[in-house]
Design an enzyme around this catalytic site. Structure first.
Site, mmCIF file in Angstrom:
data_model
loop_
_atom_site.group_PDB
_atom_site.id
_atom_site.type_symbol
_atom_site.label_atom_id
_atom_site.label_comp_id
_atom_site.label_asym_id
_atom_site.label_seq_id
_atom_site.Cartn_x
_atom_site.Cartn_y
_atom_site.Cartn_z
ATOM 1 N N GLN A 211 -11.442 27.378 33.421
ATOM 2 C CA GLN A 211 -12.838 27.667 33.727
ATOM 3 C C GLN A 211 -12.954 28.970 34.510
ATOM 4 O OE1 GLN A 211 -14.673 24.053 34.820
ATOM 5 N NE2 GLN A 211 -16.654 24.930 35.323
ATOM 6 N N SER B 96 -5.388 24.939 34.974
ATOM 7 C CA SER B 96 -6.415 23.897 35.114
ATOM 8 C C SER B 96 -6.795 23.353 33.734
ATOM 9 C CB SER B 96 -7.625 24.457 35.862
ATOM 10 O OG SER B 96 -8.524 23.429 36.192
ATOM 11 N N LEU B 97 -8.024 23.579 33.288
ATOM 12 C CA LEU B 97 -8.459 23.100 31.975
ATOM 13 C C LEU B 97 -7.504 23.566 30.882
ATOM 14 C CD1 LEU B 97 -10.224 24.410 29.326
ATOM 15 C CD2 LEU B 97 -10.440 21.988 29.876
ATOM 16 N N ARG C 178 -13.555 14.690 31.036
ATOM 17 C CA ARG C 178 -13.169 15.354 32.284
ATOM 18 C C ARG C 178 -14.311 16.212 32.813
ATOM 19 N NH1 ARG C 178 -10.509 20.358 33.697
ATOM 20 N NH2 ARG C 178 -8.842 20.114 35.245
ATOM 21 N N HIS D 230 -10.302 20.438 42.231
ATOM 22 C CA HIS D 230 -8.897 20.425 42.666
ATOM 23 C C HIS D 230 -8.775 20.160 44.166
ATOM 24 C CE1 HIS D 230 -7.425 21.634 38.763
ATOM 25 N NE2 HIS D 230 -8.299 22.603 38.737
ATOM 26 N N GLN E 56 -4.047 16.085 38.367
ATOM 27 C CA GLN E 56 -4.479 17.469 38.236
ATOM 28 C C GLN E 56 -5.899 17.685 38.747
ATOM 29 O OE1 GLN E 56 -6.275 19.160 35.022
ATOM 30 N NE2 GLN E 56 -4.672 20.649 34.514
#
Length: 773
Positions: free
Chosen positions: A9, A87-88, A112, A192, A240
């Site tokens: 992102q 991340s993503l 998610r 996060h 995560q």
């Protein structure tokens, strides 16, 4: 060698993927069907300005990343040697490695994004120009405890995450501390970080619907900067959401294995810039090559799936430290190993033990028994300050029949600080404080499933106590608590659908409170009882059974796992370590203990009830004197009934002061109602005076007092003696070289070797017998 990395992102822009949707019409149509809107219109035109909203950004990026990858493979025919994602982007890395197909990945990402969108009131900020160590130190020094490190993007770029007001407050602090820039990010949530825990819990339930394949290419995980193991796929994806992205170490790992060709796959070049910065400012990981496991290398080099086992998969592949124990237990508690350090009285199971275990991928419980509430609160704050990336930790909740109000206040504190893991010990039955802790952590996810955020491990050794914890909260108490406003009707309803404990720790011959149980008889009985109650109440989630007591050697740990333990808990061996919160003098005594050097004595906190603890006896008078006091209490109704000779002996040799002095001291720290009761009941007064000796003997031991050393009360089981014999002749013979996490790793490592050797022998015996029938 080539590595593909996929952005997350922040890399999205209107117009991305322009040619891809025409080239992959079938997948584009599938995405539209799954998402319920046109992915092409969203990415190319964004007429409703939704592309920057998390629930739309994540599916859009996943799709463009995935189609970009497929196009490269289609054009070149080449596959990467390693993959990673920020991340993503990690979902694209897993897709590229064959862990799941395009459709499954998109469904996961869609869910998610929806869950993460529900988190509001949070923010993130980039700190540029300071090292990670500097950022962490500033957070600690300025008590910015509400912020977590979210992304370690580069040696000089760290992202922090937390509540919006904390982000604003931190700006001036970091600028004054020398940061080149402090840039708040345009996000709606504290991604996060610990504040995403609800999203993580609900995503965990959602993941249970899916099955995944073994990676055909090494995938470097965000949470550890290490290659994924097959058994870690679900737990890593859950962690995560709340854990930091270790991007710097991910690239350092690739640098360490000689990987120089790293290509960004997807829109933009954000990762490319970060990678160049890391390569310029950081050193490669020196042990990187060792982190690629043999079975992964076989799968890569031969381009085949690892051979499918024909019997028990763990035996055929070889047992590892990570494979020991129950996978669900490790996932639920966010740990890598099914190894726990149990709580020990008065902070002997210290914050240092808990922190060290958490940072090593294991779970440790802080010993709250006998400590003041402000001491416990400080410990919680210190632990949470150190374990900022959702590492596991827990606190002990000790049954306190003499002071139930303190127990209630302790639960209030746990709820205030969102302490999610509690070890309930010495309980005979279910009490309101336990019910309230359990109830306040219950919620339903979007599909109506009940999630228990506050987890209870019940440490016990009696089947009737196990039955209480394996059952839902007693209906009588629940109704009363609803009536008194302690819990809501909704919480009461959810309580009736879950057991009181998530897990049971079966305590055999241990230090501290114990019923002198034998593991060989207790474990099978408890496992059978667990199965009966799972069937009786139809629980959806498995209650795990762990083993404690007597575990001080690899042989003992192996025996526990062979008996069916789904996790193990150590105790006595941990108080003879550098981190233990007791005196050096005690550690010196413990270091020389053997298996026969313990004895049972009355438990000071449950004196009147006849509860017993196991203590060190070598060179000490405490066990004999404590047992004598309990016998006198049983035989007499008041101190006045005791003969003069015995009274003089107690006052002169045990207490070193007279009874009246002791009683006056007691008045200073016991509640007024206790003193009133003592004045009215001579036997109760005698109990209070005798119990003073137990408190004093603990204080003498923990302070390391040179005077009256023979009166030290040191809780200890024979496991320590066995451990001392195991490490004899090695550097660990001296407690000054013993660290709790190092001990854990050594025991687990040796346990694995032992079990693999045993199974190998059994397999050979079996093979030899094939032609005998």
């Amino acid at each position: 060698m080539t590595t593909y990395v996929f952005p997350g992102q922040g890399s999205q822009y209107k117009g991305m993927g322009e040619t891809l949707f025409k080239e992959f019409p079938d997948l584009t149509a599938l995405a539209d069907e799954i998402l319920g809107y046109s992915i092409k219109d969203l990415c190319l035109y964004d007429n409703q300005s939704r592309l920057s909203q998390t629930q739309y950004t994540q599916p859009a990026l996943y799709t463009v990343n995935a189609l970009s990858f497929l196009k490269i493979v289609e054009e070149t025919g080449d596959w990467p040697d390693y993959v990673a994602g920020h991340s993503l982007g990690e979902f694209n890395a897993l897709f590229a490695a064959g862990v799941f197909d395009f459709e499954t990945g998109l469904r996961l990402v869609k869910k998610r994004g929806e869950l993460m969108t529900q988190s509001t009131g949070g923010g993130m900020a980039a700190i540029i120009g300071l090292s990670l160590e500097q950022v962490c130190r500033i957070l600690q020094e300025h008590e910015l405890t509400g912020l977590d490190v979210a992304n370690e993007n580069a040696p000089s770029q760290t992202i922090v995450s937390g509540r919006s007001d904390d982000i604003i407050k931190a700006g001036s602090v970091f600028e004054q501390a020398g940061a080149a820039m402090f840039v708040p990010l345009n996000v709606s949530g504290a991604f996060h970080s610990r504040y995403m825990e609800e999203a993580s819990d609900e995503f965990s339930v959602f993941l249970d619907k899916f099955e995944f394949s073994r990676p055909t290419i090494p995938v470097i995980a965000n949470v550890s900067a290490r290659p994924y193991e097959f058994r870690e796929i679900k737990s890593n994806l859950i962690r995560q959401i709340v854990s930091g992205v270790k991007w710097t170490d991910t690239i350092r790992l690739l640098m360490g294995i000689g990987e120089t060709n790293i290509e960004e796959v997807g829109p933009g070049n954000v990762l490319t810039k970060l990678i160049h910065t890391i390569q310029r400012e950081a050193e490669p990981l020196s042990n990187a090559q060792d982190l690629i496991t043999l079975d992964e290398e076989i799968a890569i080099n031969e381009n085949v799936e690892p051979e499918k086992p024909v019997s028990n998969p763990e035996v055929c592949r070889g047992i590892t430290m990570e494979s020991l124990g129950d996978e669900g237990f490790k996932r639920d508690y966010n740990v890598k190993y099914a190894y726990v350090t149990g709580a020990m009285y008065r902070g002997i199971a210290s914050k240092d033990i808990v922190i060290r275990m958490g940072k090593s991928g294991m779970l440790g419980y802080f010993g709250t028994g006998g400590l003041k509430l402000d001491e416990i609160e400080q410990a919680i704050q210190d632990i949470q300050r150190e374990l900022r990336n959702t590492e596991a930790y827990g606190m002990n909740l000790l049954y306190n029949p003499a002071n139930p109000l303190k127990e209630e206040k302790l639960v209030d504190m746990f709820l205030k600080y969102k302490v999610r893991n509690v070890e309930a010990s010495a309980y005979m039955s279910i009490v309101p404080s336990l019910i309230r802790y359990r109830a306040k952590g219950l919620k339903r996810d979007t599909e109506g499933n009940i999630i228990a955020q506050n987890k209870i491990i019940a440490k016990l050794s009696r089947p009737e106590v196990a039955q209480a914890f394996l059952s839902p909260a007693p209906e009588r108490l629940v109704k009363k608590m609803v009536k008194e406003g302690d819990i809501t009707n909704e919480e009461a309803d959810m309580l009736q659908q879950l057991p009181m404990a998530d897990d049971i720790c079966v305590e055999a011959d241990s230090g501290g409170h114990t019923d002198q149980g034998v593991a060989y008889t207790l474990m099978p009985a408890m496992l059978k009882l667990r199965n009966e109650y799972m069937e009786k109440y139809g629980y959806r989630k498995k209650i795990r059974i762990g083993a404690a007591g007597g575990i001080g050697t690899p042989e003992a740990a192996a025996a526990a796992f062979m008996l069916g333990a789904e996790f193990i808990v150590t105790g006595s061996i941990n108080q003879c370590t550098v981190e233990a919160g007791t005196s050096d003098t005690v550690k010196d005594l413990l270091m020389h203990a053997n298996v026969q050097d313990t004895e049972y004595a009355p438990a000071g906190d449950m004196f009147e009830m006849g509860a017993r603890v196991q203590v060190l006896k070598k060179g000490l008078f405490f066990p004999t004197r404590a047992n004598r006091l309990y016998e006198l209490y049983r035989q007499n109704n008041s101190i006045d009934e005791i003969d003069e000779k015995t009274k003089n002996m107690i006052q002169n040799k045990y207490f070193h002061r007279d009874f009246e002095e002791v009683y006056q001291e007691i008045k200073n720290y016991h509640p007024a109602e206790e003193i009133v009761k003592a004045e009215q009941n001579p036997k109760h007064k005698m109990a209070l005076i005798f119990k003073w000796y137990f408190g004093r003997s603990t204080f003498l031991a923990m302070s390391g007092s040179d005077t009256y050393q023979v009166d030290y009360q040191i809780h200890c089981g024979p496991a320590l003696g066995a451990f001392n014999q195991w490490v004899k002749g090695t550097p660990l013979e001296d407690w000054r070289n013993r660290h709790v996490d190092d001990i854990a790793f050594r025991i687990l490592e040796a346990t694995v070797s032992l079990l693999n050797e045993r199974f190998k022998v059994l397999a050979n015996i079996s093979d030899d017998s094939h032609g005998v029938a």
